[in-house]
Design an enzyme around this catalytic site. Sequence first.
Site, PDB file in Angstrom:
ATOM      1  CG  ASP A   1       0.231   9.236   0.010  1.00 50.46           C
ATOM      2  OD1 ASP A   1       0.350   8.129   0.581  1.00 50.46           O
ATOM      3  OD2 ASP A   1      -0.502  10.136   0.431  1.00 50.46           O
TER       4      ASP A   1
ATOM      5  CG  HIS B   1      -2.029  -1.041   1.095  1.00 47.64           C
ATOM      6  ND1 HIS B   1      -3.275  -0.768   0.602  1.00 47.64           N
ATOM      7  CD2 HIS B   1      -2.025  -2.358   1.399  1.00 47.64           C
ATOM      8  CE1 HIS B   1      -4.013  -1.876   0.619  1.00 47.64           C
ATOM      9  NE2 HIS B   1      -3.276  -2.851   1.090  1.00 47.64           N
TER      10      HIS B   1
END
Length: 465
Positions: A370, A157
Amino acid sequence: MSRLVVVSNRVAPIDEGKQTAGGLAVAVLAALKKTGGIWFGWSGNVVEGESQDQPTLTEAGRLTYATLDLGRRDHDEYYNGFANQTLWPLFHFRLGLIAVSRRTRQGYERVNAWFADRLHPLLRPDDMIWVHDYHLIPFGEELRRKGCTQRMGFFLHTPFPPPELITALPNHADLIRELCAYDLVGFHTVTDLRGFLDYIRQETDGQVEQRGDEETATVRAFGRTLLAKVFPISIDTAQLESIARTSARSRQTERLRESLVGRRLIIGVDRLDYSKGLPQRFEAFEQLLLSYPEHCNRVTFLQVAPPSREDVPEYIAIRRELSELAGRINGRFAEFDWMPIRYLNRSFGQRTLAGFYRAANVGFVTPLRDGMNLVAKEYVACQDPDNPGVLVLSQFAGAARELEEALIVNPFDVEGVADALQRALTMPLPERKERHGALMRRLRNHDIGWWRESYVDALTRAPYD
């Protein structure tokens, strides 16, 4: 259909009446309800002494939640230590923040082996196992050592950095070998996949086979064959659209609108973390007020930043820095009836945030790095299609690869970000509607259900040693 076993660092709240916090929880619950299975992981509780010997099992229909409490030492070494003071900064390209310690690396391996040992008796021969995130990279190899031959997939993730950064980690080859114990390794973006494949090509004797598809590769390394593939995670688009329509009329949203007294709203929502680019974001808003003084007393910036990992030194430092920045900027620009920055160190529920997003003229999402950033997608989904706001999005968020109609910025370019804010605040309605429509078509076609089904389908077809 095989039973699904999901393994994640944290298990979502069991109470069905509670709002699940993020996209992962939504996807996992939907997958498990469809196939039946187990959700296994840490309970979130830290206890004195040893970690819990056997998992607590809670049945909920066809689901079994299996959770374990962590002892203080295991939590400090596995979670606070190697996972969040070594892997997290490494995977977010922050070599200067990495803490390298044999003790925490050994704790990370020990807890992964302990997790695997506790799950092993619960498994059936035809189960499919889906492991999530950087906390649990060694987990699959530990299960293999116990003789598990079930299909196993892993999804990262976070971003995955290039080999030039990965090799800064002592024993980096062990980490990549552990990744190759899975049958399928999933990443958010082509860039992340490329980092993994480049490592295989440059640092191992392995082979990479790509057949004209930059999003999929077969990898042969460390004696195994696996599939590596891009699966950009998303949101429950339709549900969030519905929630936002209702929340637009909620008391909290009305209070927010009333407090603005007709001023326009810029909103940022981020976990308090050095990867989110919050100091640069505050400085860009300050630059907006300096470069475009017509916005003074006419625009308010609301930054929601709930604290996390509060006992990690870097997180203590970022909280202090932001408080000082907000104080300085407010002291410089505030009027007796206007506070430029509203900086809130607390969390809000999904429904409240959906109303806040809908009320905001600009979504301000500018991480320095991110994996995906679901806030960007949530902001878009919550907009009123007849009068949508504008998303200002960092080029270093995984979401920027999909949300091309946002205003894409370099968060290190403070003046450039301020110019993008000016453009967002002054963008005419037809252009806003055109951009929003294109973004929504993508979010509706590629929602959290698409992500879940794409991954599970690929796992069933992955090379199976």
